[in-house]
Design an enzyme around this catalytic site. Structure first.
Site, mmCIF file in Angstrom:
data_model
loop_
_atom_site.group_PDB
_atom_site.id
_atom_site.type_symbol
_atom_site.label_atom_id
_atom_site.label_comp_id
_atom_site.label_asym_id
_atom_site.label_seq_id
_atom_site.Cartn_x
_atom_site.Cartn_y
_atom_site.Cartn_z
ATOM 1 N N HIS A 240 0.803 -1.208 -0.032
ATOM 2 C CA HIS A 240 0.035 0.261 0.025
ATOM 3 C C HIS A 240 0.901 1.243 -0.208
ATOM 4 O O HIS A 240 0.313 2.215 0.074
ATOM 5 C CB HIS A 240 -0.812 -0.074 1.265
ATOM 6 C CG HIS A 240 -1.885 -1.201 1.151
ATOM 7 N ND1 HIS A 240 -2.516 -1.582 0.219
ATOM 8 C CD2 HIS A 240 -1.942 -1.900 2.395
ATOM 9 C CE1 HIS A 240 -3.266 -2.607 0.780
ATOM 10 N NE2 HIS A 240 -3.117 -2.852 1.942
ATOM 11 N N ARG B 189 -10.139 2.693 -6.398
ATOM 12 C CA ARG B 189 -11.584 2.576 -6.415
ATOM 13 C C ARG B 189 -12.270 3.881 -6.103
ATOM 14 O O ARG B 189 -11.460 4.826 -5.537
ATOM 15 C CB ARG B 189 -11.894 1.401 -5.645
ATOM 16 C CG ARG B 189 -13.677 1.260 -5.260
ATOM 17 C CD ARG B 189 -13.603 0.257 -4.288
ATOM 18 N NE ARG B 189 -15.260 -0.262 -4.382
ATOM 19 C CZ ARG B 189 -15.689 -1.173 -3.442
ATOM 20 N NH1 ARG B 189 -14.954 -1.577 -2.485
ATOM 21 N NH2 ARG B 189 -17.004 -1.432 -3.797
ATOM 22 N N SER C 215 -15.983 0.551 2.398
ATOM 23 C CA SER C 215 -15.497 -0.731 2.377
ATOM 24 C C SER C 215 -14.518 -0.904 3.748
ATOM 25 O O SER C 215 -14.350 -2.160 4.155
ATOM 26 C CB SER C 215 -14.723 -1.051 1.095
ATOM 27 O OG SER C 215 -14.200 -2.323 1.030
ATOM 28 N N ARG D 275 -16.818 -8.804 0.969
ATOM 29 C CA ARG D 275 -18.123 -8.428 1.687
ATOM 30 C C ARG D 275 -19.220 -8.089 0.492
ATOM 31 O O ARG D 275 -20.105 -9.043 0.142
ATOM 32 C CB ARG D 275 -17.935 -7.111 2.399
ATOM 33 C CG ARG D 275 -19.324 -6.709 3.253
ATOM 34 C CD ARG D 275 -19.030 -5.262 4.084
ATOM 35 N NE ARG D 275 -18.719 -4.341 2.870
ATOM 36 C CZ ARG D 275 -19.917 -3.534 2.705
ATOM 37 N NH1 ARG D 275 -21.108 -3.624 2.982
ATOM 38 N NH2 ARG D 275 -19.617 -2.440 1.765
ATOM 39 N N LYS D 276 -19.382 -7.162 -0.291
ATOM 40 C CA LYS D 276 -20.140 -7.003 -1.314
ATOM 41 C C LYS D 276 -19.465 -6.707 -2.709
ATOM 42 O O LYS D 276 -19.917 -7.433 -3.680
ATOM 43 C CB LYS D 276 -21.005 -5.829 -1.135
ATOM 44 C CG LYS D 276 -22.140 -5.795 0.060
ATOM 45 C CD LYS D 276 -22.890 -4.715 0.152
ATOM 46 C CE LYS D 276 -24.264 -4.859 1.056
ATOM 47 N NZ LYS D 276 -24.999 -3.648 1.153
ATOM 48 N N GLY D 277 -18.589 -5.980 -2.722
ATOM 49 C CA GLY D 277 -17.728 -5.694 -4.041
ATOM 50 C C GLY D 277 -18.519 -4.855 -4.888
ATOM 51 O O GLY D 277 -18.513 -4.832 -6.084
#
Length: 363
Positions: free
Chosen positions: A137, A159, A167, A292-294
């Protein structure tokens, strides 16, 4: 060569004791706690988790990149699918690709800071098979000189910053110990810190701009991707990544459906539903918390229009002073669609990385 999950990944609570050099440096740096009570330290304009400062200094001092290395970079909690895709693309001609069905992507592509250099100041990486794939990172300006000076490849994925915020929020809530005595901040307080750049590896605008500018300066060295584009057309980006890495798909591979198989194997839904990613931990982090969801635009379920507008104004102000037409362009909120937009400029005429001549793109 057999690849196994690292037992040390993703925990800054288990780092080795800082050496005298790090302790002396810490006395000169600004420190505070983030929204969930973990200490952050500001070094070279970037907020790092306290436990990552010593590994960061070790990476800068000791890590020696090779020409064939691949460095995957993202803001926290946004690189697991890129890891799966890159690993599969590179290993598509041998049996290693099947390891994704029995290993979490983070176990196959180790972090430099949260894994390799967390417990050892100067780990021996010479035994790793080539091409070596690492993740980090770390902002571009803080990467070891060998990464910038060698012919290794860097792939950065970003993103929508507001989806990124939500997120990351859920990721840490999922991995916060229930008996933790440190009270969490309210959402608006955490968001205020995020807008100020007080976030692990933040500010996020600087993080994105660093790699965007590096991509513009040397697109053969740094590939800049957007999560939303990757999600919308995975097959196209699989080919793009393979070409960037110098291992394009042959006509025969395309006819055999290799690209489609990699896309299926590395889809968010498939990775989430693999048994290996449903239970267990990597270090102290739940494997399931990476999936999780994306979803794109999930931030609209949590943040008010006023909060989104504040971030928009902050980011536009930052981008205006970053270099004009060759910088990552400004963000715009399209209220009618409850989404955030970003315009991007291609480095080559007709390059469909950011939509060719149409430089205004929706997240």
């Amino acid at each position: 060569m057999e690849k196994k999950e690292s037992p040390n990944c993703s925990s800054v609570d288990n780092y080795i004791t800082p050496n005298d050099e790090t302790m002396e440096l810490l006395q000169t740096l600004e420190q505070l706690t983030n929204w969930h009570g973990r200490p952050l330290v500001k070094y070279d304009g970037v907020w790092y988790p306290l436990g990552i400062l010593r590994p960061l200094l070790s990476i800068q001092k000791y890590f020696k990149a090779k020409d064939g290395d691949i460095i995957l970079v993202s803001f926290p909690n946004r690189d697991h699918r890129l890891k799966a895709l890159t690993f599969s693309i590179v290993n598509r001609n041998d049996q290693n690709i099947s390891l994704l069905t029995s290993n979490n992507p983070h176990g196959l592509v180790p972090f430099l800071g949260f894994d390799l250099y967390l417990r050892q100041e100067n780990p021996d990486l010479q035994h790793l098979s080539s091409p070596r794939i690492f993740s980090t990172h770390i902002p571009f300006k803080s990467l070891p000189e060998s990464i910038r000076e060698t012919e290794c490849k860097v792939i950065y994925i970003c993103r929508n910053p507001l989806d990124q915020f939500i997120s990351h929020l859920h990721f840490f809530l999922e991995n916060t110990k229930k008996n933790d005595s440190v009270p969490l901040l309210e959402l608006d307080e955490y968001f205020d810190m995020y807008c100020q750049g007080i976030h692990p590896f933040g500010p996020i605008c600087d993080h994105m701009l660093g790699y965007w500018d590096a991509h513009l300066e040397n697109p053969e060295k740094v590939l800049f991707l957007k999560y939303e584009d990757l999600k919308q057309d995975t097959a196209f980006h699989i080919k793009k990544i393979a070409g960037f890495l110098g291992c394009p798909f042959s006509v025969e591979e395309e006819k055999q459906g290799v690209i489609e198989e990699i896309s299926r194997l590395c889809s968010f839904e498939n990775l989430k539903n693999l048994e290996v990613n449903k239970t267990g931990h990597i270090g102290v982090v739940k494997k399931s918390s990476f999936f999780r969801k994306g979803e794109v635009g999930d931030w609209t379920n949590y943040l008010t229009p006023a909060m989104a507008e504040r971030f928009e104004n902050m980011m536009e102000s930052k981008l205006e002073g970053s270099g004009g037409d060759n910088s990552l362009p400004s963000v715009n909120i399209q209220e009618s669609h409850s989404t955030m937009g970003i315009n991007s400029e291609s480095t080559n005429e007709g390059d469909d990385d950011f939509g060719g001549e149409d430089i205004r793109q929706q997240w």
